[in-house]
Design a protein around this motif. Structure first.
Motif, PDB file in Angstrom:
ATOM      1  N   ILE A 146      -8.376  13.388   4.026  1.00 54.24           N
ATOM      2  CA  ILE A 146      -7.756  12.200   3.442  1.00 54.24           C
ATOM      3  C   ILE A 146      -6.239  12.331   3.460  1.00 54.24           C
ATOM      4  N   SER A 205      -0.222   5.035  -1.362  1.00 55.49           N
ATOM      5  CA  SER A 205      -0.396   6.110  -0.385  1.00 55.49           C
ATOM      6  C   SER A 205       0.485   7.301  -0.718  1.00 55.49           C
ATOM      7  N   THR A 206       1.713   7.026  -1.145  1.00 53.85           N
ATOM      8  CA  THR A 206       2.621   8.116  -1.504  1.00 53.85           C
ATOM      9  C   THR A 206       2.091   8.901  -2.705  1.00 53.85           C
ATOM     10  N   ARG A 220       0.810  -1.210   0.000  1.00 54.68           N
ATOM     11  CA  ARG A 220       0.000   0.000   0.000  1.00 54.68           C
ATOM     12  C   ARG A 220       0.849   1.269   0.000  1.00 54.68           C
ATOM     13  N   THR A 256      -9.042   4.223  -4.627  1.00 54.19           N
ATOM     14  CA  THR A 256      -9.212   3.449  -3.397  1.00 54.19           C
ATOM     15  C   THR A 256     -10.187   2.299  -3.600  1.00 54.19           C
ATOM     16  N   TYR A 292      -5.959   4.073   8.239  1.00 57.99           N
ATOM     17  CA  TYR A 292      -6.538   3.711   6.945  1.00 57.99           C
ATOM     18  C   TYR A 292      -8.053   3.552   7.038  1.00 57.99           C
ATOM     19  N   ARG A 327      -9.409   6.983   7.038  1.00 60.34           N
ATOM     20  CA  ARG A 327      -9.290   7.476   5.667  1.00 60.34           C
ATOM     21  C   ARG A 327     -10.386   6.890   4.785  1.00 60.34           C
ATOM     22  N   ASP A 383      -1.051   9.147  -3.655  1.00 59.29           N
ATOM     23  CA  ASP A 383      -2.246   9.889  -3.225  1.00 59.29           C
ATOM     24  C   ASP A 383      -1.861  11.174  -2.500  1.00 59.29           C
ATOM     25  N   ILE A 384      -0.845  11.082  -1.650  1.00 59.30           N
ATOM     26  CA  ILE A 384      -0.398  12.279  -0.930  1.00 59.30           C
ATOM     27  C   ILE A 384       0.119  13.331  -1.908  1.00 59.30           C
ATOM     28  N   ASP A 441      -3.690   9.789   5.451  1.00 56.04           N
ATOM     29  CA  ASP A 441      -2.637   9.115   4.682  1.00 56.04           C
ATOM     30  C   ASP A 441      -1.263   9.420   5.257  1.00 56.04           C
TER      31      ASP A 441
END
Length: 482
Positions: free
Chosen positions: A105, A74-75, A70, A190, A151, A154, A77-78, A109
């Motif tokens: 969010i 996640s990186t 994940r 997601t 998570y 989130r 998305d950030i 994250d």
């Protein structure tokens, strides 16, 4: 009469184990601890060092509190949310619902990744321990629970954001369109990853030539149909509204022609990776002298497959924002309705077909549970117990689950017969140890398993201390009767 409760308990126990195996077959995790490694090609020493790149990734996954798969998403998305907030708030108020949800969010994250990095030094000392020891470690469990908590929070924000982004009407101005676009991509990605997770690391599985050819053929046919339909819809389309020229086209229009070009490239890449995996699975166990090279090649293939799966997930997430409400294809849907319709249909097929498969699986599990209850109630235990046990063993062989193969006891390992290489007939004509890849010396002492395969004593002792299955034929080593 006295034996009836006992038989019923045995029947229910067999049915329970069967249902548990069926459930574990279709429920995936974001940790790679459950990833199966093909034992035939394992190489290493008996000092607990990583045997292959699969073991190295497993150790890294433990150090990252089970969040390695994940971490990449996640990186990304950030980065996307940070970019949208940095540039989008110049025209859109940060108190707007889009900005408000994006911040939440982004915070969850970031807190999840911060938790992973915080526990990384403490978990790193577990890299040489067994999976059971790592799972019972307090630091590992604490890091995993905190990560899952963030998570989960989130996920709640994602659910709210998905409803708002894909159901709200498009505002008359485009002030918040940039934040809306990236928030929609993150939310939809997601949900895509909820059903289609990146592949877990494993060495090539032993498969028949006919099976590999059939899978490659089906993949080529399916992707070929997609390629042909999209290419035909794109032919003769020169509308500027459908082409990508600058980054703003993604926010205020829908460059579906450029989107389709990317889809065709990803389709070709997917067919090539499937073909490469089938080729590896066929030659991995046949060219034993070059197995080390193919182990490294399989690592490269896994890296390509993982990056491709992440790219495809975000590709369809972008497509969802471009094609679904409230955008509905932008101006391109008006000037090129055929292209818009084709892309929309294939978007629905590609994204929601796994959801249909999950519904079928759940239905089959329910039918299996009802059938098991009927068998347990209507038939005597002397029939249902062996039947459920046989079905469970068959399901275990097909799915390749490893939780039913615990480590062999020291007494079982010591009871294995010791022979001298070359002085005993060998039906498999073995020349090297399948674990360490080293050739046997004449009159060298080796251990022979009940299935007939032989290995170096320290190699097989280290292997059976992890699992009691044979590294070559997957035969289960019994505790007694050796």
């Amino acid at each position: 009469m006295s034996t009836e409760p006992n038989n019923t308990g045995r029947t229910n126990g067999a049915a329970s184990r069967l249902l548990n195996r069926a459930a574990n077959t279709f429920i995936h995790s974001d940790s790679i601890h459950e990833a199966s490694r093909t034992a035939d090609a394992a190489e290493g020493d008996n000092n607990g060092q990583p045997l292959t790149w699969v073991d190295s990734l497993t150790q890294l996954d433990r150090a990252l509190s089970g969040g390695l798969l994940r971490l990449c998403n996640s990186t990304i998305d950030i980065v996307l949310l940070s970019y949208s907030l940095y540039y989008g708030t110049k025209t859109c108020s940060i108190s707007h619902t889009y900005g408000f949800l994006s911040i939440y969010i982004l915070i969850f994250d970031a807190m999840a990744i911060a938790t992973i990095l915080l526990f990384f030094p403490r978990n790193w000392r577990l890299r040489h321990t067994t999976l059971s020891e790592a799972a019972t470690s307090s630091s590992y469990r604490t890091g995993t629970r905190l990560r899952n908590l963030f998570y989960f929070l989130r996920f709640i924000c994602v659910c709210i954001s998905t409803v708002y982004v894909f159901t709200s009407k498009k505002p008359p101005n485009n002030d918040c369109e940039l934040i809306h676009f990236y928030l929609g991509v993150v939310c939809f990605n997601t949900w895509v990853l909820f059903f289609i997770w990146p592949p877990k690391p494993s060495l090539p599985a032993r498969r028949s030539l006919i099976g590999d050819v059939t899978l490659c053929l089906l993949s080529a046919i399916y992707n070929g149909i997609y390629f042909g339909c999209v290419a035909f819809a794109m032919s003769g389309n020169n509308e500027q509204e459908c082409e990508y020229n600058r980054i703003e086209d993604l926010y205020f229009r829908a460059p579906l022609k450029s989107f389709a070009y990317v889809g065709l490239i990803l389709t070709v890449c997917r067919v090539c990776t499937n073909l490469l995996y089938s080729t590896l699975s066929q030659i991995f166990y046949r060219l034993t002298t070059s197995r080390t090279f193919f182990i490294h090649l399989s690592a490269l293939h896994y890296l390509i497959t993982y990056l491709l799966s992440v790219t495809i997930a975000y590709y369809y997430s972008v497509g969802a924002v471009l094609l679904f409400q409230p955008r509905s294809g932008g101006s391109c849907s008006i000037v090129a309705p055929k292209l818009y319709t084709v892309l929309l249909v294939w978007e629905l097929i590609q994204v929601f077909s796994p959801l249909i498969i999950w519904c079928i699986v759940i239905l089959l599990c329910c039918l299996g549970a009802v059938l098991g209850v009927c068998l347990a109630s209507c038939l005597p235990a002397s029939i249902t117990v062996p039947l459920l046990r046989a079905i469970g063993e068959r399901l275990h062989v097909n799915t390749g689950t490893s939780h039913e193969n615990p480590p062999a006891s020291p007494a079982t390992i010591d009871a294995l017969p010791m022979i001298f290489f070359g002085q005993t007939s060998d039906e498999f004509n073995q020349k090297e140890c399948a674990i360490c890849q080293s050739d046997y010396e004449p009159n060298e002492k080796v251990k022979r398993l009940p299935c007939g395969h032989i290995f170096h004593e320290p190699c097989v002792a280290h292997w059976l201390a992890i699992t009691r299955i044979c590294p070559v034929c997957r035969h289960r080593i019994p505790s007694t009767g050796i």
